[in-house]
Design an enzyme around this catalytic site. Sequence first.
Site, PDB file in Angstrom:
ATOM      1  CE  LYS A 192      -4.131  -1.707  -0.027  1.00 31.73           C
ATOM      2  NZ  LYS A 192      -4.475  -2.862   0.745  1.00 31.73           N
TER       3      LYS A 192
ATOM      4  CE  LYS B 228      -5.925  -9.001  -2.822  1.00 35.06           C
ATOM      5  NZ  LYS B 228      -6.644  -8.769  -1.621  1.00 35.06           N
TER       6      LYS B 228
ATOM      7  CE  LYS C 223     -13.285  -5.094  -1.523  1.00 37.29           C
ATOM      8  NZ  LYS C 223     -13.794  -5.058  -0.158  1.00 37.29           N
TER       9      LYS C 223
HETATM   10  P1  TYM Z   1     -11.011  -7.524   2.604  1.00 44.20           P
HETATM   11  O1  TYM Z   1     -12.094  -6.556   2.853  1.00 44.20           O
HETATM   12  O2  TYM Z   1      -9.942  -7.138   1.647  1.00 44.20           O
HETATM   13  O3  TYM Z   1     -11.614  -8.892   2.101  1.00 44.20           O
HETATM   14  C1  TYM Z   1     -12.617  -9.600   2.845  1.00 44.20           C
HETATM   15  C2  TYM Z   1     -12.329 -11.080   2.794  1.00 44.20           C
HETATM   16  O4  TYM Z   1     -12.291 -11.548   1.441  1.00 44.20           O
HETATM   17  C3  TYM Z   1     -11.069 -12.245   1.218  1.00 44.20           C
HETATM   18  N1  TYM Z   1     -10.614 -12.000  -0.156  1.00 44.20           N
HETATM   19  C4  TYM Z   1     -10.201 -12.972  -0.984  1.00 44.20           C
HETATM   20  N2  TYM Z   1     -10.101 -14.286  -0.815  1.00 44.20           N
HETATM   21  C5  TYM Z   1      -9.668 -15.013  -1.874  1.00 44.20           C
HETATM   22  N3  TYM Z   1      -9.347 -14.491  -3.082  1.00 44.20           N
HETATM   23  C6  TYM Z   1      -9.446 -13.155  -3.295  1.00 44.20           C
HETATM   24  N4  TYM Z   1      -9.149 -12.645  -4.477  1.00 44.20           N
HETATM   25  C7  TYM Z   1      -9.877 -12.323  -2.215  1.00 44.20           C
HETATM   26  N5  TYM Z   1     -10.079 -10.994  -2.067  1.00 44.20           N
HETATM   27  C8  TYM Z   1     -10.521 -10.819  -0.802  1.00 44.20           C
HETATM   28  C9  TYM Z   1     -10.089 -11.670   2.234  1.00 44.20           C
HETATM   29  O5  TYM Z   1      -9.039 -12.579   2.511  1.00 44.20           O
HETATM   30  C10 TYM Z   1     -10.968 -11.445   3.430  1.00 44.20           C
HETATM   31  O6  TYM Z   1     -11.098 -12.623   4.172  1.00 44.20           O
HETATM   32  N6  TYM Z   1      -8.243  -6.896   6.689  1.00 44.20           N
HETATM   33  C11 TYM Z   1      -9.427  -7.549   6.174  1.00 44.20           C
HETATM   34  C12 TYM Z   1     -10.709  -7.186   6.901  1.00 44.20           C
HETATM   35  C13 TYM Z   1     -10.609  -7.460   8.358  1.00 44.20           C
HETATM   36  C14 TYM Z   1     -10.678  -8.732   8.971  1.00 44.20           C
HETATM   37  C15 TYM Z   1     -10.495  -8.495  10.370  1.00 44.20           C
HETATM   38  C16 TYM Z   1     -10.862 -10.024   8.480  1.00 44.20           C
HETATM   39  C17 TYM Z   1     -10.421  -6.523   9.333  1.00 44.20           C
HETATM   40  N7  TYM Z   1     -10.351  -7.163  10.544  1.00 44.20           N
HETATM   41  C18 TYM Z   1     -10.509  -9.553  11.267  1.00 44.20           C
HETATM   42  C19 TYM Z   1     -10.862 -11.064   9.407  1.00 44.20           C
HETATM   43  C20 TYM Z   1     -10.689 -10.829  10.777  1.00 44.20           C
HETATM   44  C21 TYM Z   1      -9.575  -7.135   4.724  1.00 44.20           C
HETATM   45  O7  TYM Z   1      -9.077  -6.130   4.308  1.00 44.20           O
HETATM   46  O8  TYM Z   1     -10.364  -7.986   3.983  1.00 44.20           O
END
Ligand code: TYM
Length: 329
Positions: A111, A194, A197
Site C-alpha cells: 500500500k 488476486k 476491488k
Molecule cells: P477484505 O475486505 O480485503 O476482504 C474480505 C475477505 O475476502 C477475502 N478475499 C479474498 N479471498 C480469496 N481471493 C481473493 N481474491 C480475495 N479478495 C478478498 C479476504 O481474505 C478477506 O477474508 N483486513 C481484512 C478485513 C478485516 C478482517 C479483520 C478479516 C479486518 N479485521 C478480522 C478477518 C478478521 C480485509 O481487508 O479484507
Amino acid sequence: MKTVLSGIRPTGNLHIGNYFGALINFLKMQEENKCYFFIADWHSLTTHPDPSLLHVNVRNVLSEYLACGLDPEKATLYIQSDVPEIAELYLLLNMHAYLGELEKTVSFKEKARQNPNNVNAGLLTYPVLMATDILIHNADYVPVGKDQEQHLEMTRNYAQRFNHKYGVEYFKQPAAYNFGQELIKIPGLDGSGKMGKSEGNCIYLIDEPKVIEKKVKKALTDSGPAGLNAPKPDCIENLFTIMQTVSSPETLQHYNDLWNRAEIRYGDFKKQLAEDIINVTTPIRERIYDIKNDDAYLRKVTREGAEKARESASKTLKEVREIMGFKTF
Ligand code: TYM
C-alpha cells in the site's frame, strides 16, 4: 463450541473473491459455532473515503452479506465502529506492536508503494487493529483468504506476546481457516494476482448476467496451448481456478481434457465459465435489492448485533485491563 470471526472492509461491492475466499467458509461455520461477523469500517479509513460514501458502502456490504445467507439469528453481525471497546483494546495492544515488524508487513509495503503520499499511522498499525478485532472475542478460527495469512500470523504473535509479558494464558492462538487445507486466492480476470476491488479485475455479486458475460469475454487469454499437455500460462490457469470454484468437477475435467489435447476453444470455455458464475450469483443478486431497501430490518440487525458484540467485547476489555494493572479507586 468454537468461536469464529471474520470481517470485511466496506470499500465497494462484494466480489466473488470475497465470497469464495472467505464468506463461504463462514456460512458453513455459523451453523455450529459461536460466530461473529463484522464490517470493518475503521479499517476502510486508511484511504480517506468520501464521508458521503462511507455509509453507502457499509449498507451495501451489509446487505450483500445478508443476501449471501449470513444469518443474524445464528451469527452476531455488527459494524466495527458500533463497538468502542475495540478502539480501547487497539490502543492497549499498540503498546506491544513494534515499528520494525509493522514496517515489514507485506500489505503495508504494498500500500505504501501504491500510495506514497498517504502512508499514515493507521495504515502502519492496520494489523494491530485487525488483531484487536480477533482477540476481542478470543476467536479460535478466522475464515479468510490467502491475502490475510500474514495478518493472522501477527495476531498470534500479539496474543503470545501479551500472554508472555503478563504471565497469563489469556488470549488464544487464532487460526486462519478454510475447509480445504489451503487458504484460497481467487485470481483476477486480468491474468495477474488476486481479484481485488482496487485492482479493477473483479466480478461482483451484484453484476448483471450481461456484465458478467462481457467481463469474462474480455478476460486475458493467450493464443492457445503450445502442444499436447502444455503447461498453462498464468492467465489461463487463473480462469481454470475460477472454474474450479463455480463449475461442476465434470465441467472442469472436460475443459482440462480439451486443454491437454490442445483442442480448447477459448470462446466456448469462457461462455461456460460465465454461465456457471451467473448461476452462483443470480439468486444472491436478486435478494440484495430487497434487503438494501429495508431500513427497518438493517437497523434491527445492526442494533442487536452491536449489543451482542459489545457484551463479549466489554468482558474481554475488563479482563485485559485487570491483567495490565488498571484499578478503580
Ligand atoms: P477484505 O475486505 O480485503 O476482504 C474480505 C475477505 O475476502 C477475502 N478475499 C479474498 N479471498 C480469496 N481471493 C481473493 N481474491 C480475495 N479478495 C478478498 C479476504 O481474505 C478477506 O477474508 N483486513 C481484512 C478485513 C478485516 C478482517 C479483520 C478479516 C479486518 N479485521 C478480522 C478477518 C478478521 C480485509 O481487508 O479484507
